[in-house]
Design a protein around this motif. Structure first.
Motif, PDB file in Angstrom:
ATOM      1  N   GLU A 159       0.748  -1.123   0.051  1.00 46.34           N
ATOM      2  CA  GLU A 159      -0.059   0.199   0.013  1.00 46.34           C
ATOM      3  C   GLU A 159       0.781   1.362   0.037  1.00 46.34           C
ATOM      4  O   GLU A 159       0.626   2.326  -0.632  1.00 46.34           O
ATOM      5  N   GLN A 160       2.211   1.284   0.468  1.00 47.68           N
ATOM      6  CA  GLN A 160       2.982   2.423   0.578  1.00 47.68           C
ATOM      7  C   GLN A 160       3.561   2.540  -0.936  1.00 47.68           C
ATOM      8  O   GLN A 160       3.586   3.675  -1.197  1.00 47.68           O
ATOM      9  N   ALA A 161       3.677   1.474  -1.423  1.00 44.42           N
ATOM     10  CA  ALA A 161       4.265   1.530  -3.193  1.00 44.42           C
ATOM     11  C   ALA A 161       3.106   2.118  -3.523  1.00 44.42           C
ATOM     12  O   ALA A 161       3.239   2.866  -4.742  1.00 44.42           O
ATOM     13  N   ALA A 162       1.740   1.834  -3.665  1.00 47.23           N
ATOM     14  CA  ALA A 162       0.842   2.341  -4.235  1.00 47.23           C
ATOM     15  C   ALA A 162       0.466   3.655  -4.057  1.00 47.23           C
ATOM     16  O   ALA A 162       0.080   4.525  -4.834  1.00 47.23           O
ATOM     17  N   MET A 163       0.808   4.065  -2.823  1.00 46.25           N
ATOM     18  CA  MET A 163       0.658   5.446  -2.370  1.00 46.25           C
ATOM     19  C   MET A 163       1.750   6.570  -3.259  1.00 46.25           C
ATOM     20  O   MET A 163       1.409   7.504  -3.932  1.00 46.25           O
ATOM     21  N   LEU A 164       2.900   5.959  -3.376  1.00 47.94           N
ATOM     22  CA  LEU A 164       3.922   6.580  -4.002  1.00 47.94           C
ATOM     23  C   LEU A 164       3.723   6.696  -5.669  1.00 47.94           C
ATOM     24  O   LEU A 164       3.619   7.700  -6.080  1.00 47.94           O
ATOM     25  N   ASN A 165       2.970   5.531  -6.180  1.00 47.52           N
ATOM     26  CA  ASN A 165       2.484   5.595  -7.474  1.00 47.52           C
ATOM     27  C   ASN A 165       1.429   6.558  -7.744  1.00 47.52           C
ATOM     28  O   ASN A 165       1.243   7.217  -8.768  1.00 47.52           O
ATOM     29  N   GLU A 166       0.440   6.626  -6.561  1.00 48.16           N
ATOM     30  CA  GLU A 166      -0.752   7.397  -6.731  1.00 48.16           C
ATOM     31  C   GLU A 166      -0.325   9.037  -6.847  1.00 48.16           C
ATOM     32  O   GLU A 166      -0.987   9.877  -7.553  1.00 48.16           O
ATOM     33  N   LEU A 167       0.761   9.340  -6.019  1.00 46.89           N
ATOM     34  CA  LEU A 167       0.962  10.778  -5.900  1.00 46.89           C
ATOM     35  C   LEU A 167       2.029  11.048  -7.119  1.00 46.89           C
ATOM     36  O   LEU A 167       2.185  12.365  -7.610  1.00 46.89           O
ATOM     37  N   PHE A 168       3.031  10.110  -7.408  1.00 46.23           N
ATOM     38  CA  PHE A 168       4.069  10.435  -8.412  1.00 46.23           C
ATOM     39  C   PHE A 168       3.951   9.434  -9.621  1.00 46.23           C
ATOM     40  O   PHE A 168       5.101   8.490  -9.845  1.00 46.23           O
ATOM     41  N   PRO A 169       2.900   9.253 -10.444  1.00 42.55           N
ATOM     42  CA  PRO A 169       2.756   8.364 -11.699  1.00 42.55           C
ATOM     43  C   PRO A 169       3.744   8.590 -12.526  1.00 42.55           C
ATOM     44  O   PRO A 169       4.147   7.620 -13.237  1.00 42.55           O
ATOM     45  N   ASP A 170       4.323   9.800 -12.555  1.00 40.25           N
ATOM     46  CA  ASP A 170       5.196   9.889 -13.757  1.00 40.25           C
ATOM     47  C   ASP A 170       6.567   9.958 -13.373  1.00 40.25           C
ATOM     48  O   ASP A 170       7.549  10.029 -14.535  1.00 40.25           O
ATOM     49  N   ASP A 190      13.783  -4.054   0.884  1.00 42.88           N
ATOM     50  CA  ASP A 190      13.836  -5.224  -0.186  1.00 42.88           C
ATOM     51  C   ASP A 190      12.267  -5.565  -0.623  1.00 42.88           C
ATOM     52  O   ASP A 190      12.176  -6.011  -1.913  1.00 42.88           O
ATOM     53  N   VAL A 191      11.535  -5.468   0.379  1.00 39.98           N
ATOM     54  CA  VAL A 191      10.001  -5.768   0.028  1.00 39.98           C
ATOM     55  C   VAL A 191       9.357  -4.787  -0.949  1.00 39.98           C
ATOM     56  O   VAL A 191       8.908  -4.982  -1.903  1.00 39.98           O
ATOM     57  N   ILE A 192       9.816  -3.412  -0.403  1.00 43.56           N
ATOM     58  CA  ILE A 192       9.232  -2.286  -1.313  1.00 43.56           C
ATOM     59  C   ILE A 192       9.659  -2.070  -2.586  1.00 43.56           C
ATOM     60  O   ILE A 192       9.149  -1.685  -3.551  1.00 43.56           O
ATOM     61  N   LYS A 193      10.833  -2.402  -2.695  1.00 40.77           N
ATOM     62  CA  LYS A 193      11.813  -2.463  -4.087  1.00 40.77           C
ATOM     63  C   LYS A 193      11.066  -3.142  -4.844  1.00 40.77           C
ATOM     64  O   LYS A 193      10.859  -3.016  -6.193  1.00 40.77           O
ATOM     65  N   GLU A 194      10.812  -4.662  -4.599  1.00 41.03           N
ATOM     66  CA  GLU A 194       9.894  -5.427  -5.376  1.00 41.03           C
ATOM     67  C   GLU A 194       8.537  -5.027  -5.454  1.00 41.03           C
ATOM     68  O   GLU A 194       8.185  -5.187  -7.123  1.00 41.03           O
ATOM     69  N   GLU A 195       7.749  -4.367  -4.795  1.00 45.98           N
ATOM     70  CA  GLU A 195       6.625  -3.718  -5.040  1.00 45.98           C
ATOM     71  C   GLU A 195       6.793  -2.619  -6.065  1.00 45.98           C
ATOM     72  O   GLU A 195       5.575  -2.297  -6.925  1.00 45.98           O
ATOM     73  N   LEU A 196       7.561  -1.530  -5.854  1.00 44.82           N
ATOM     74  CA  LEU A 196       7.701  -0.606  -6.800  1.00 44.82           C
ATOM     75  C   LEU A 196       8.041  -0.761  -8.165  1.00 44.82           C
ATOM     76  O   LEU A 196       7.709  -0.395  -9.172  1.00 44.82           O
ATOM     77  N   GLU A 197       8.883  -2.012  -8.390  1.00 51.16           N
ATOM     78  CA  GLU A 197       9.453  -2.535  -9.743  1.00 51.16           C
ATOM     79  C   GLU A 197       8.390  -3.102 -10.464  1.00 51.16           C
ATOM     80  O   GLU A 197       8.084  -3.141 -11.751  1.00 51.16           O
TER      81      GLU A 197
END
Length: 333
Positions: A159-170, A190-197
């Motif tokens: 959900e933290q990764a999704a928040m980053l994507n919501e605010l900074f999609p570009d 390690d976990v959020i890197k995988e989620e962001l990728e």
């Protein structure tokens, strides 16, 4: 006269020992008391890694619950390690020598020190992200199987990764900033890197050893990235002003793992209440102390709710508008 002199010398020595003890452990609270000098039924040793907003709130919530339930029947031997792992070991060993009824380990380093110090006295952790990582348990089942349980401060990383994507999609490049000395920070990275990728971001990890090299590491991170992510990390939490001075000047926004870091240098966070987390840990302590619950079979518990929050000051400075479902952090606290 000799008797008077002996008593005076003894008093001076006692005061000196007290002063040394305070310096080594930085006893935070005037009510720190050994059970032998009170009528309390229970003495709880509290080792907090460092003083900052999140850990302070967890300790307060823990003490508030036990005080509400037990009143004068509980006293707290509360000490702060000032961010030093060796001091954590000294503090918890003193708790063991005093045969405290329970130890609260506030953050990962105190938990690890307490685990090494005793297999008999019940230990509860709080503000610990991942118990399997902290205690090197390979077959994690939700319980430790030993004299340890507690609460985790991990907000869902997906959900933290999704928040980053919501605010900074570009955004394209995300710098992951953390302290390499904190095992739970490494786990989060390690976990959020995988989620962001999964969301097609290019992620680079930037680790600092302690506060001495944090400025140079942050500078490298802001030079090469569109956004930074800082997990729940005690060293980062104690150095948000340094981080903010560099990232803010460069106009690079930060998504933070918890509210205290977000107040200091972040634009948004998926927040838990550390007070509520500590309060929940207090409930677990009550069950152990009063009802004889066995920490080895008590499941590690998590914060009951998470909230999207934002830092209005930094958002305004960087020209960032957040969605309506974000709640402004109270910057006065």
């Amino acid at each position: 006269m000799k008797k008077f002199l002996s008593l005076s010398v003894a008093a001076v020595l006692a005061l000196s020992m007290t002063a040394c003890g305070s310096k080594a452990g930085d006893t935070q609270n005037a009510d720190a008391t050994e059970k032998s000098s009170s009528n309390a039924k229970y003495t709880v040793g509290i080792c907090q890694l460092v003083q900052h907003e999140a850990l302070d709130a967890a300790t307060k919530g823990f003490k508030d619950y036990l005080t509400e339930k037990l009143g004068d029947d509980v006293v707290f031997d509360e000490q702060n390690a000032q961010g030093d792992s060796a001091t954590c070991a000294t503090i918890v060993n003193s708790f063991v020598s005093k045969n405290e009824d329970l130890i609260l380990a506030n953050a990962t380093a105190p938990l690890q020190s307490a685990a090494a110090a005793t297999t008999d006295i019940p230990i509860l952790g709080t503000s610990v992200t991942d118990y399997a990582t902290a205690l090197d348990i390979s077959d994690w089942s939700g319980t430790t199987g030993r004299n340890i349980s507690g609460t985790s401060d991990l907000a869902p990383l997906s959900e933290q990764a999704a928040m980053l994507n919501e605010l900074f999609p570009d955004a394209k490049n995300v710098g992951l900033l953390y302290c390499s000395a904190e095992a739970n920070s490494q786990y989060q990275i390690d976990v959020i890197k995988e989620e962001l990728e999964k969301l097609n971001y290019t992620c680079t990890a930037y680790s600092f050893v302690d506060s001495n090299d944090i400025a140079s590491v942050v500078q490298s991170a802001v030079n090469d990235n569109d956004v930074l992510y800082v997990p729940t990390d005690n060293t980062a939490a104690s150095n948000t002003e340094v981080i903010n001075n560099i990232a803010g000047e460069a106009g690079v926004p930060i998504i933070a793992g918890e509210a205290g870091i977000c107040k200091g240098c972040g634009v948004a966070t998926l927040s838990i209440s550390y007070y509520d987390l500590g309060y929940q840990t207090g409930k677990m302590a009550y069950e152990i102390l009063v009802n004889g619950a066995d920490p080895s079979t008590m499941e590690v518990e998590f914060a009951p709710a998470v909230t999207k929050q934002y830092n209005p000051d930094i958002c305004e400075k960087l020209g960032i508008t957040v969605p309506d479902d974000y709640k402004a952090l109270d910057m006065s606290e």
